[in-house]
Motif scaffolding. Structure first.
Motif, PDB file in Angstrom:
ATOM      1  N   VAL A  66       0.850  -1.190   0.000  1.00 43.86           N
ATOM      2  CA  VAL A  66       0.000   0.000   0.000  1.00 43.86           C
ATOM      3  C   VAL A  66       0.887   1.242   0.000  1.00 43.86           C
ATOM      4  N   THR A  67       0.292   2.363  -0.342  1.00 42.12           N
ATOM      5  CA  THR A  67       0.984   3.650  -0.256  1.00 42.12           C
ATOM      6  C   THR A  67       0.377   4.453   0.886  1.00 42.12           C
ATOM      7  N   PHE A  68       1.262   4.968   1.756  1.00 43.53           N
ATOM      8  CA  PHE A  68       0.822   5.822   2.858  1.00 43.53           C
ATOM      9  C   PHE A  68       1.871   6.917   3.037  1.00 43.53           C
ATOM     10  N   CYS A  69       1.456   8.152   3.021  1.00 40.37           N
ATOM     11  CA  CYS A  69       2.382   9.290   3.136  1.00 40.37           C
ATOM     12  C   CYS A  69       3.526   9.170   2.130  1.00 40.37           C
ATOM     13  N   GLU A  70       3.163   8.809   0.895  1.00 41.01           N
ATOM     14  CA  GLU A  70       4.114   8.755  -0.225  1.00 41.01           C
ATOM     15  C   GLU A  70       5.188   7.682  -0.060  1.00 41.01           C
ATOM     16  N   PHE A 164      15.135   3.254 -10.854  1.00 37.50           N
ATOM     17  CA  PHE A 164      14.016   3.207  -9.915  1.00 37.50           C
ATOM     18  C   PHE A 164      12.760   3.763 -10.572  1.00 37.50           C
ATOM     19  N   VAL A 165      11.653   3.033 -10.419  1.00 39.83           N
ATOM     20  CA  VAL A 165      10.356   3.476 -10.927  1.00 39.83           C
ATOM     21  C   VAL A 165       9.424   3.647  -9.728  1.00 39.83           C
ATOM     22  N   PRO A 166       9.017   4.878  -9.427  1.00 35.61           N
ATOM     23  CA  PRO A 166       8.132   5.089  -8.273  1.00 35.61           C
ATOM     24  C   PRO A 166       6.785   4.426  -8.481  1.00 35.61           C
ATOM     25  N   MET A 167       6.176   4.023  -7.369  1.00 43.79           N
ATOM     26  CA  MET A 167       4.924   3.269  -7.419  1.00 43.79           C
ATOM     27  C   MET A 167       3.822   4.007  -6.678  1.00 43.79           C
ATOM     28  N   ARG A 168       2.594   3.798  -7.116  1.00 42.41           N
ATOM     29  CA  ARG A 168       1.412   4.247  -6.397  1.00 42.41           C
ATOM     30  C   ARG A 168       0.539   3.024  -6.163  1.00 42.41           C
ATOM     31  N   TRP A 169       0.657   2.470  -4.952  1.00 38.08           N
ATOM     32  CA  TRP A 169      -0.102   1.281  -4.592  1.00 38.08           C
ATOM     33  C   TRP A 169      -1.499   1.673  -4.116  1.00 38.08           C
ATOM     34  N   PRO A 170      -2.380   0.716  -3.865  1.00 40.13           N
ATOM     35  CA  PRO A 170      -3.673   1.025  -3.236  1.00 40.13           C
ATOM     36  C   PRO A 170      -3.474   1.650  -1.857  1.00 40.13           C
ATOM     37  N   ASP A 171      -4.544   2.247  -1.340  1.00 38.72           N
ATOM     38  CA  ASP A 171      -4.421   2.896  -0.031  1.00 38.72           C
ATOM     39  C   ASP A 171      -4.588   1.879   1.098  1.00 38.72           C
ATOM     40  N   ARG A 195      10.734   4.781   6.612  1.00 34.96           N
ATOM     41  CA  ARG A 195      11.461   6.005   6.945  1.00 34.96           C
ATOM     42  C   ARG A 195      10.466   7.150   7.171  1.00 34.96           C
ATOM     43  N   TYR A 196       9.751   7.044   8.258  1.00 39.88           N
ATOM     44  CA  TYR A 196       8.769   8.050   8.621  1.00 39.88           C
ATOM     45  C   TYR A 196       9.290   8.920   9.767  1.00 39.88           C
ATOM     46  N   THR A 197       8.786  10.141   9.824  1.00 42.89           N
ATOM     47  CA  THR A 197       8.999  10.973  10.995  1.00 42.89           C
ATOM     48  C   THR A 197       8.111  10.453  12.125  1.00 42.89           C
ATOM     49  N   PRO A 198       8.376  10.848  13.367  1.00 34.36           N
ATOM     50  CA  PRO A 198       7.477  10.425  14.454  1.00 34.36           C
ATOM     51  C   PRO A 198       6.021  10.809  14.194  1.00 34.36           C
ATOM     52  N   GLN A 199       5.800  11.975  13.601  1.00 30.81           N
ATOM     53  CA  GLN A 199       4.430  12.406  13.317  1.00 30.81           C
ATOM     54  C   GLN A 199       3.783  11.520  12.257  1.00 30.81           C
ATOM     55  N   GLN A 200       4.562  11.115  11.249  1.00 35.97           N
ATOM     56  CA  GLN A 200       4.013  10.238  10.214  1.00 35.97           C
ATOM     57  C   GLN A 200       3.719   8.844  10.757  1.00 35.97           C
ATOM     58  N   PHE A 201       4.588   8.350  11.653  1.00 35.23           N
ATOM     59  CA  PHE A 201       4.294   7.066  12.284  1.00 35.23           C
ATOM     60  C   PHE A 201       2.997   7.154  13.084  1.00 35.23           C
ATOM     61  N   ASP A 202       2.829   8.246  13.838  1.00 31.83           N
ATOM     62  CA  ASP A 202       1.580   8.414  14.583  1.00 31.83           C
ATOM     63  C   ASP A 202       0.388   8.392  13.645  1.00 31.83           C
ATOM     64  N   ALA A 203       0.512   9.066  12.494  1.00 33.81           N
ATOM     65  CA  ALA A 203      -0.588   9.099  11.529  1.00 33.81           C
ATOM     66  C   ALA A 203      -0.874   7.705  10.978  1.00 33.81           C
ATOM     67  N   LEU A 204       0.198   6.932  10.698  1.00 33.43           N
ATOM     68  CA  LEU A 204       0.020   5.565  10.203  1.00 33.43           C
ATOM     69  C   LEU A 204      -0.725   4.710  11.215  1.00 33.43           C
ATOM     70  N   PHE A 205      -0.263   4.722  12.450  1.00 26.35           N
ATOM     71  CA  PHE A 205      -0.880   3.872  13.468  1.00 26.35           C
ATOM     72  C   PHE A 205      -2.305   4.339  13.787  1.00 26.35           C
TER      73      PHE A 205
END
Length: 276
Positions: A66-70, A164-171, A195-205
């Protein structure tokens, strides 16, 4: 009890057929095992049959991109009904995205002066629908364009590199919904790799919890002891069930050997509590 709920076969980017992964898990003292190939369930019937013959407990799984926060995140679907239509439709769409990316990688390698990369990568693929970067890396290593698989990623295939070819997976919500439709539990795989910031990890969880995600792979072969401790704290804070997996792909890689990762902390609720 030795439970390993994350491994791959030649049906995705592993090197052993499903039955041989089952045999290796049994030989390594695993009691309950899951095959969780990337975006593919075609190896589960063979894996289940081999496990039955060996007396090895088996939990059918899949690892969904999946793709989350790019960034790419992997979500394990554990104890799924593999033929459920919503799941199969979603996975088929991801496999089409993978095929298109493979063509793009080959074209970029051609621009680097490396011809025939697509056909070369196919030689390392058991399932052409699941051709991926690791198969191109094996071809580059075989042809002498690099000295190791890691160097293939560092020079050509890693993020930001020439091929490298960037991907856009499902959400994230789609993957969780497919897993639940198939009767399984959704587990975020190896969070220490992102490789998320602490804020991005919080958003993921936060998002995963809100969407009904059940688990977190606290113990993974890619985690340091400090990361295992960190994600054990996350599991406690969010009420996630905890999983454990080697992320096995190939023999002779000691850190990813089946059944060899540390046990879960005693106070965490195992994701397999209702299955074993």
């Amino acid at each position: 009890m030795n439970v390993d709920l994350h491994s791959h076969s030649s049906r995705s980017d592993g090197v052993l057929p499903p039955a041989q992964v089952a045999a290796r898990a049994h030989a390594q003292g695993v009691d309950w095992w899951s095959l969780s190939d990337h975006d593919e369930t075609s190896g589960l019937a063979e894996a289940a049959a081999a496990a039955r013959e060996l007396g090895l407990g088996f939990i059918p799984g899949v690892e969904i991109s999946v793709t989350f926060c790019e960034q790419t995140v992997h979500v394990l679907g554990l104890n799924i009904h593999p033929e459920q239509p919503d799941l199969q439709t979603g996975l088929a769409g991801i496999r089409q995205i993978r095929f298109e990316r493979a063509r793009g990688i080959a074209a970029r390698l051609q621009d680097c002066g490396i011809a025939g990369a697509y056909e070369g990568a196919l030689r390392h693929v058991d399932n052409p629908q699941l051709i991926g970067r690791v198969h191109f890396a094996r071809h580059l290593l075989e042809q002498g364009h690099c000295k190791s698989l890691q160097q293939a990623f560092d020079r050509y295939l890693g993020e930001g590199k020439r091929a490298f070819v960037p991907m856009r997976w499902p959400d994230l919500a789609s993957a969780v919904a497919w897993i639940h439709a198939a009767g399984g539990k959704a587990v975020i795989a190896h969070p220490g790799r992102y490789r998320y910031t602490p804020q991005q990890f919080d958003a993921l969880f936060d998002a995963f919890k809100a969407q009904g995600g059940e688990g977190l792979e606290v113990v993974s072969s890619g985690h340091t002891p400090a990361q295992c401790d960190r994600y054990a704290r996350v599991a406690r804070a969010y009420g996630f069930e905890a999983s454990r997996g080697s992320d096995f792909h190939a023999p002779h890689i000691p850190r990813t050997e089946l059944g060899r990762v540390p046990q879960l902390p005693d106070d965490l609720m195992p994701v397999w509590r209702d299955w074993v």
